[in-house]
Design a protein around this motif. Structure first.
Motif, PDB file in Angstrom:
ATOM      1  N   UNK A  35     -24.599 -13.906 -47.916  1.00 24.99           N
ATOM      2  CA  UNK A  35     -24.647 -12.966 -46.799  1.00 24.99           C
ATOM      3  C   UNK A  35     -23.281 -12.655 -46.204  1.00 24.99           C
ATOM      4  N   UNK A  36     -22.270 -13.435 -46.561  1.00 23.98           N
ATOM      5  CA  UNK A  36     -20.929 -13.171 -46.015  1.00 23.98           C
ATOM      6  C   UNK A  36     -20.233 -12.006 -46.724  1.00 23.98           C
ATOM      7  N   UNK A  37     -20.755 -11.596 -47.881  1.00 23.68           N
ATOM      8  CA  UNK A  37     -20.129 -10.531 -48.635  1.00 23.68           C
ATOM      9  C   UNK A  37     -20.805  -9.200 -48.347  1.00 23.68           C
ATOM     10  N   UNK A  38     -20.012  -8.109 -48.519  1.00 20.86           N
ATOM     11  CA  UNK A  38     -20.524  -6.758 -48.270  1.00 20.86           C
ATOM     12  C   UNK A  38     -20.827  -6.109 -49.629  1.00 20.86           C
ATOM     13  N   UNK A  39     -22.063  -5.599 -49.778  1.00 19.22           N
ATOM     14  CA  UNK A  39     -22.432  -4.953 -51.024  1.00 19.22           C
ATOM     15  C   UNK A  39     -23.509  -3.907 -50.750  1.00 19.22           C
ATOM     16  N   UNK A  40     -23.700  -3.016 -51.705  1.00 19.04           N
ATOM     17  CA  UNK A  40     -24.789  -2.035 -51.639  1.00 19.04           C
ATOM     18  C   UNK A  40     -25.219  -1.731 -53.068  1.00 19.04           C
ATOM     19  N   UNK A  41     -26.414  -1.162 -53.207  1.00 25.61           N
ATOM     20  CA  UNK A  41     -26.949  -0.906 -54.545  1.00 25.61           C
ATOM     21  C   UNK A  41     -27.715   0.414 -54.560  1.00 25.61           C
ATOM     22  N   UNK A  42     -27.841   0.941 -55.793  1.00 27.84           N
ATOM     23  CA  UNK A  42     -28.587   2.180 -56.009  1.00 27.84           C
ATOM     24  C   UNK A  42     -29.448   1.993 -57.249  1.00 27.84           C
ATOM     25  N   UNK A  43     -30.714   2.447 -57.160  1.00 30.21           N
ATOM     26  CA  UNK A  43     -31.626   2.374 -58.301  1.00 30.21           C
ATOM     27  C   UNK A  43     -32.033   3.777 -58.702  1.00 30.21           C
ATOM     28  N   UNK A  44     -31.761   4.103 -59.985  1.00 28.09           N
ATOM     29  CA  UNK A  44     -32.101   5.418 -60.524  1.00 28.09           C
ATOM     30  C   UNK A  44     -33.303   5.287 -61.468  1.00 28.09           C
ATOM     31  N   UNK A  45     -34.459   5.914 -61.125  1.00 32.18           N
ATOM     32  CA  UNK A  45     -35.601   5.901 -62.048  1.00 32.18           C
ATOM     33  C   UNK A  45     -35.284   6.740 -63.286  1.00 32.18           C
ATOM     34  N   UNK A  46     -35.839   6.323 -64.424  1.00 32.42           N
ATOM     35  CA  UNK A  46     -35.620   7.072 -65.669  1.00 32.42           C
ATOM     36  C   UNK A  46     -36.329   8.421 -65.676  1.00 32.42           C
ATOM     37  N   UNK A  47     -37.318   8.578 -64.807  1.00 31.91           N
ATOM     38  CA  UNK A  47     -38.070   9.838 -64.791  1.00 31.91           C
ATOM     39  C   UNK A  47     -37.420  10.880 -63.885  1.00 31.91           C
ATOM     40  N   UNK A  48     -36.135  10.698 -63.588  1.00 27.43           N
ATOM     41  CA  UNK A  48     -35.374  11.635 -62.758  1.00 27.43           C
ATOM     42  C   UNK A  48     -35.902  11.709 -61.328  1.00 27.43           C
ATOM     43  N   UNK A  49     -36.581  10.688 -60.897  1.00 24.10           N
ATOM     44  CA  UNK A  49     -37.064  10.644 -59.522  1.00 24.10           C
ATOM     45  C   UNK A  49     -35.934  10.380 -58.552  1.00 24.10           C
ATOM     46  N   UNK A  50     -36.230  10.384 -57.261  1.00 26.49           N
ATOM     47  CA  UNK A  50     -35.193  10.181 -56.247  1.00 26.49           C
ATOM     48  C   UNK A  50     -34.581   8.777 -56.350  1.00 26.49           C
TER      49      UNK A  50
END
Length: 378
Positions: A35-50
């Motif tokens: 929790x001391x580190x700063x991070x973010x993530x993104x998930x891309x569906x294969x069906x071109x969804x949001x």
């Protein structure tokens, strides 16, 4: 850390995290340590969804900016790497699972602060250790090598003193031999005695000269015309060389200048020519040349002599003191003592030059190279 996060689809795992394989043992990650580190993530569906953005652990990057960074990374073929956003370096790693691709970005700022802290401490401790080591070395090295220095000084003093003491009985022996010749005439025994006296006197002079060279004598270094000196030595020894049945070849370019001591350069040329004459094959050739080097930046002194069995000797050992190829010392009367070439090497080094020995095409060559000077140089 990126592996842990990407394996949990960009989410912080619950509880203790399984240790990751690594060459260097890592710390045990827990939910609190992550929790001391700063991070973010993104998930891309294969069906071109949001795309699904997780920015709960970052404040400086908006969701729209996260999408733009992720799209830029997604178009690359690398599965992991680094991106820079607003002067901050983010390490990223992407993983493709069933139906989706997850990209996790980790702010390296905190990691780099710790890394640079370790580097700074390491350099500081290394510098302190080096200073302490150097101080200890300076304080104790002189004491450690003091007996060696004293022994070497005593050895030099012994050679010099013994040389002077031996000259007196040799002078008496020579005088008595000459008196014997005046009384009873010259004989084979008196001739042999005088020859051995002369030989021993020459050996003593060489030993004393070598000891003085080791005592760092004061050289009168100045720009000298070595062509004139070389010609003078050659003219003086030419008759001796020809008298021994050797062919003498000389090539001296005039007005060659180097920084040297006139007397010691004279001694250098004399040693090399005398050595070449002694070890030259019968009816062989002795050569002397003084030529400019490439672009006239060097002066090269070369002394050669014919020696048919040169391929059987180790030319690299010629400059060792008292080195003689004939181990049994069964050499002719003209053989030397193995001191002259060592003296020559020391003289050349004092003039800032270098000397090498080579054997090729039935000839042994001694090549001394010096930096060229002009008459205007001081």
């Amino acid at each position: 850390m990126l592996t842990i996060l990407v394996n949990n689809e960009g989410q912080m795992p619950a509880g203790r995290v399984k240790d990751q394989p690594a060459f260097i043992p890592q710390q045990h990650f827990t939910r609190e340590s992550l929790s001391q580190y700063r991070f973010f993530s993104v998930t891309f569906p294969d069906d071109k969804g949001p795309a699904q953005v997780d920015n709960q652990h970052i404040l400086s990057v908006s969701p729209a900016e996260i999408k733009r960074i992720s799209q830029r990374v997604q178009g690359q073929s690398k599965s992991q790497g680094h991106v820079i956003y607003k002067k901050t370096v983010y390490a990223y790693k992407q993983k493709h699972t069933a139906g989706q691709t997850t990209i996790v970005f980790l702010d390296e700022s905190l990691l780099m602060v710790k890394t640079w802290g370790i580097i700074y401490i390491g350099l500081l401790l290394g510098g302190i250790s080096l200073i302490l080591y150097a101080t200890i070395l300076v304080l104790f090295s002189r004491r450690a090598i003091k007996p060696i220095i004293e022994a070497e000084c005593r050895q030099k003093e012994f050679i010099t003193n013994a040389g002077h003491e031996l000259k007196t009985p040799l002078t008496v022996i020579e005088a008595n031999t000459e008196m014997e010749e005046l009384t009873n005439g010259e004989s084979e025994l008196t001739t042999s005695t005088k020859q051995q006296v002369q030989r021993l006197t020459k050996l003593i002079n060489h030993l004393v000269s070598l000891a003085r060279l080791q005592e760092q004598p004061t050289f009168t270094i100045k720009t000298v015309n070595v062509s004139q000196i070389t010609d003078k030595v050659a003219d003086g020894l030419a008759s001796v060389i020809k008298g021994d049945g050797h062919h003498f070849v000389k090539q001296v370019v005039p007005e060659m200048m180097i920084s040297a001591d006139e007397n010691y350069f004279y001694e250098l040329v004399s040693i090399l020519l005398d050595n070449a004459n002694k070890y030259c094959d019968p009816v062989g050739e002795v050569g002397l040349s003084l030529l400019p080097g490439k672009r006239n930046k060097a002066v090269i002194l070369t002394v050669t002599n014919s020696y048919a069995n040169g391929d059987q000797v180790d030319v690299n050992r010629f400059f060792e003191r008292f080195y003689r190829e004939d181990k049994a010392r069964t050499v002719n009367k003209k053989a030397g003592f193995g001191i002259g070439l060592s003296m020559a090497q020391m003289i050349v080094h004092r003039f800032g030059g270098k000397i090498v020995a080579r054997y090729a095409e039935g000839k042994i060559s001694f090549i001394a190279t010096f930096k060229a000077r002009t008459g205007k140089d001081k």
